[in-house]
Write an enzyme that holds these catalytic residues in place. Structure first.
Site, mmCIF file in Angstrom:
data_model
loop_
_atom_site.group_PDB
_atom_site.id
_atom_site.type_symbol
_atom_site.label_atom_id
_atom_site.label_comp_id
_atom_site.label_asym_id
_atom_site.label_seq_id
_atom_site.Cartn_x
_atom_site.Cartn_y
_atom_site.Cartn_z
ATOM 1 N N HIS A 130 41.511 71.075 78.771
ATOM 2 C CA HIS A 130 42.329 70.991 77.551
ATOM 3 C C HIS A 130 43.470 72.009 77.603
ATOM 4 O O HIS A 130 44.625 71.681 77.297
ATOM 5 C CB HIS A 130 41.439 71.250 76.333
ATOM 6 C CG HIS A 130 42.180 71.435 75.049
ATOM 7 N ND1 HIS A 130 42.310 70.428 74.108
ATOM 8 C CD2 HIS A 130 42.827 72.515 74.529
ATOM 9 C CE1 HIS A 130 43.011 70.881 73.082
ATOM 10 N NE2 HIS A 130 43.321 72.145 73.309
ATOM 11 N N GLU A 131 43.159 73.230 78.002
ATOM 12 C CA GLU A 131 44.201 74.266 78.060
ATOM 13 C C GLU A 131 45.233 73.947 79.149
ATOM 14 O O GLU A 131 46.430 74.191 78.975
ATOM 15 C CB GLU A 131 43.566 75.635 78.302
ATOM 16 C CG GLU A 131 42.588 76.070 77.224
ATOM 17 C CD GLU A 131 43.186 76.035 75.828
ATOM 18 O OE1 GLU A 131 44.420 76.188 75.687
ATOM 19 O OE2 GLU A 131 42.425 75.832 74.862
ATOM 20 N N HIS A 134 47.702 71.538 77.820
ATOM 21 C CA HIS A 134 48.750 72.208 77.047
ATOM 22 C C HIS A 134 49.858 72.720 77.977
ATOM 23 O O HIS A 134 51.042 72.605 77.675
ATOM 24 C CB HIS A 134 48.163 73.400 76.280
ATOM 25 C CG HIS A 134 47.585 73.038 74.946
ATOM 26 N ND1 HIS A 134 48.273 72.298 74.015
ATOM 27 C CD2 HIS A 134 46.392 73.362 74.375
ATOM 28 C CE1 HIS A 134 47.522 72.161 72.925
ATOM 29 N NE2 HIS A 134 46.378 72.784 73.126
#
Length: 288
Positions: A130-131, A134
């Site tokens: 998820h990071e 980003h």
């Protein structure tokens, strides 16, 4: 579509900032506000990652210090065709994580000690994917810009008290009071809307990077439970950074409302499980 929405919201925030400058000083005030915003964003562009990591006392680690954590990030970065980001650990029992950096070549990911202890390797992979999403989407730069402009709007609105008689403000003291209240509120709403939009995109991107949406879904539920009962003192002292974390670290966040920096976890989990049910992910373990 998410990028279009984000662009429109950023334009709205910039217009709001320039509008306040116009009310305070006419065309000259609008130009000064624009130049000031540009200067702040230029500074944030080069220094925001260092400032945030220092704020949370993050320490950089390698495979000797945190072998599984760093290996997971390394393999996931390869899956996403990203440069290996710098990896940091934050000493706090609250499970959480964030990414920062102006671009993929100068990015960093940070996980708390509570996160690494609480999650399984698969769930940790979901969070770090998820990071990395980003970073791949350049959300870290977008969120830095919005946070900087929002802070500048709040500061500029406070200056309005000293310029209440300006001819561009026909409402006088009433207009000053309205500006001081409504301008920061409008900026916060735009910032929150951008953050919520980008979180859904990062969930979907992270699920694709790690190959298992259910890993991230399971992690989100555990993180929300931990964040709701364990304090994160640096985050409480710096609430403007709350939008950076995968789950809001502040205890005030309770539901999926207009004033939330993050979507409701239940909604995010539901979307991820829908992805898993539709087979929208690649099979296989993401690290060796």
């Amino acid at each position: 579509m998410n990028m279009v929405k984000t662009g429109m919201l950023l334009a709205a925030m910039t217009a709001l900032f320039m509008g306040i400058g116009f009310m305070l000083g006419g065309e000259a005030g609008m130009l000064l506000a624009l130049l000031f915003a540009g200067g702040m964003n230029l500074f944030a562009y080069w220094n925001s990652d260092k400032m945030v990591l220092r704020m949370y006392g993050a320490r950089e680690v390698d495979e000797a210090a945190a072998p599984e954590y760093v290996r997971i990030v390394r393999q996931l970065a390869a899956n996403a065709n990203l440069p290996m980001p710098r990896t940091f650990i934050i000493e706090t029992d609250q499970p959480n994580a964030f990414a920062t950096g102006r671009n993929p070549e100068n990015a960093a990911v940070a996980a708390t000690t509570g996160l690494i202890r609480m999650l399984s390797p698969e769930e940790l992979a979901g969070v770090m994917a998820h990071e990395l999403a980003h970073i791949k989407n350049r959300d870290t730069l977008i969120m830095t810009v919005t946070a900087t402009i929002a802070g500048a709007i709040s500061m500029l609105a406070n200056f309005a008290l000293f310029f209440g008689g300006n001819r561009n403000n026909p409402l006088g003291i009433v207009g000053v009071i309205l500006m001081m209240i409504l301008a920061p509120l409008a900026a916060a709403l735009v910032q929150m809307a951008i953050s919520r939009t980008r979180e859904y995109s990062a969930d979907a991107g992270g699920a694709e990077i790690c190959g298992r949406p259910q890993w991230l879904a399971s992690a989100l539920k555990k993180i929300e439970q931990g964040a709701s009962r364990i304090d994160n003192e640096p985050a409480e002292a710096n609430p403007a950074t709350a939008h950076m974390f995968i789950i809001n670290p502040l205890h005030a966040h309770k539901r999926d409302s207009l004033f939330s920096t993050h979507p409701a976890t239940a909604n995010r989990v539901a979307k991820l499980m829908e992805m898993a049910g539709l087979g929208q992910s690649a099979p296989g373990r993401p690290w060796g």
